[in-house]
Design a protein around this motif. Sequence first.
Motif, mmCIF file in Angstrom:
data_model
loop_
_atom_site.group_PDB
_atom_site.id
_atom_site.type_symbol
_atom_site.label_atom_id
_atom_site.label_comp_id
_atom_site.label_asym_id
_atom_site.label_seq_id
_atom_site.Cartn_x
_atom_site.Cartn_y
_atom_site.Cartn_z
ATOM 1 N N THR A 31 10.734 66.077 50.313
ATOM 2 C CA THR A 31 11.765 66.044 49.281
ATOM 3 C C THR A 31 11.386 65.060 48.177
ATOM 4 O O THR A 31 11.527 65.377 46.980
ATOM 5 N N TRP A 56 8.119 73.195 44.956
ATOM 6 C CA TRP A 56 8.018 73.784 46.297
ATOM 7 C C TRP A 56 6.614 73.602 46.860
ATOM 8 O O TRP A 56 6.432 73.152 47.988
ATOM 9 N N THR A 93 13.437 79.730 50.906
ATOM 10 C CA THR A 93 14.178 78.558 50.425
ATOM 11 C C THR A 93 13.882 78.308 48.951
ATOM 12 O O THR A 93 14.793 78.014 48.169
ATOM 13 N N TYR A 131 18.296 72.539 48.780
ATOM 14 C CA TYR A 131 17.462 72.018 49.864
ATOM 15 C C TYR A 131 18.282 71.261 50.903
ATOM 16 O O TYR A 131 17.929 71.266 52.090
#
Length: 156
Positions: A31, A56, A93, A131
């Motif tokens: 992250t 990503w 995602t 996320y």
Amino acid sequence: MVQHADEGTQPTRGRYWRLVRRFAAASVVATAVSQVVFVASYALGAAPAAATALAWLAGAVPNFALNRRTWGGGGRDALRGELLRYGVISVGTAVLAALATSGAEHLARSAFADREAAQVVVVWAAFLGTYAVMFVVKFFLIDRLVFTARQPPRPR
């Protein structure tokens, strides 16, 4: 908690808490990397979907490596399948995040037409929020679908 013989391969609560802690640590690393890449690329003019794709990719690589180490992976023979299954979850995602950030950009531009910093914050919040929600979903998908041919984790 001790695993009893009649539990077979069912994970114990202790195992899950260890996995959750390590998954969270890997997610923090991924992250942090992806957030920096997202904010920097979007602030420099990248479209939301492009900034999301760059972010990503920047986060997915360390996330896979750290999670494979956490779950033990299935050795060299299982790597291709693990990468494929992880990739599907991770790309899914990213697609959700790209949709969320594009939608947020449309809202932010109309709500904050002359305040670019506010637009960046709104779009970034959509990225981070996606996320955050997917953190829980991904944990269970990775545990049940990705690293299924487990070997004992390597010592540190």
